[in-house]
Design a protein around this motif. Sequence first.
Motif, PDB file in Angstrom:
ATOM      1  N   ARG A  50      25.866 -44.554 -32.447  1.00 26.40           N
ATOM      2  CA  ARG A  50      24.738 -43.796 -31.931  1.00 26.40           C
ATOM      3  C   ARG A  50      24.241 -42.819 -32.991  1.00 26.40           C
ATOM      4  O   ARG A  50      24.956 -42.476 -33.926  1.00 26.40           O
ATOM      5  CB  ARG A  50      25.147 -43.048 -30.657  1.00 26.40           C
ATOM      6  N   GLN A  73      21.870 -49.374 -35.378  1.00 24.32           N
ATOM      7  CA  GLN A  73      21.608 -50.171 -34.190  1.00 24.32           C
ATOM      8  C   GLN A  73      22.140 -51.590 -34.385  1.00 24.32           C
ATOM      9  O   GLN A  73      22.009 -52.170 -35.454  1.00 24.32           O
ATOM     10  CB  GLN A  73      20.101 -50.240 -33.927  1.00 24.32           C
ATOM     11  N   SER A  80      21.764 -47.103 -28.984  1.00 20.09           N
ATOM     12  CA  SER A  80      20.799 -46.099 -28.524  1.00 20.09           C
ATOM     13  C   SER A  80      19.464 -46.780 -28.249  1.00 20.09           C
ATOM     14  O   SER A  80      19.228 -47.913 -28.687  1.00 20.09           O
ATOM     15  CB  SER A  80      20.603 -45.001 -29.582  1.00 20.09           C
TER      16      SER A  80
END
Length: 216
Positions: A50, A73, A80
Amino acid sequence: MKLHRRLLALALLGAATAQAADGSFGDAASFLASAGSTAMESFENQPGRRRELTPIDTPLFTIGTTTTPIGVQVGPDAPSTGFGAHAVGDGSRYLSVYLAGQPQGPITFQLAAPATAFGLYLVDVGETSGQIIFKTNAGAFSGTGLSVDATPQPDGGVRFLGFTQTQAFTQVTLTVTGIDEAYGVDQVYVSAVPEPASALLMSLGLAGLLAARRRR
């Protein structure tokens, strides 16, 4: 002997002048043609995390930040919310940058080795007006830096930005001044500067080959 000296001088001159000129690029093909040999980080080997203020280490550079959270990511909205950003190319991972309600940046790429070229893909930049600013710690873009308008892009739009310098640098700072402008970074290209010893060995080898051919 004079021939050897001439060949060596020409080889060294070629190695010295093979550096890229100071310039900026808006497409990957032109950048790569000017940058020469490059290495690329696509974040595919990075663990997902995150967004936070902790640095992210890769083989080519360490990305640091003091105000704008950064994360990796593993998909458009994992771990997130990606806010429309996504990976570029065949991969699924990318660097995510977002500070709510504020300009985005600076984030700093501390390079593992000196470089003369740096480029990357930005995803989902341009939803709010502002500037994209690159700044190095040496050379042509170390003063006011290189500033590009964050022109409007469709949601999830992709654009490439890169630059080359004649003087090597070891740090690049990226700032996106758009307010609340969440964005992604993927496929970061860095060109390494040949070590002086390596360049000299290459030049000596070339001079020797040319001399041997002339003797034959």
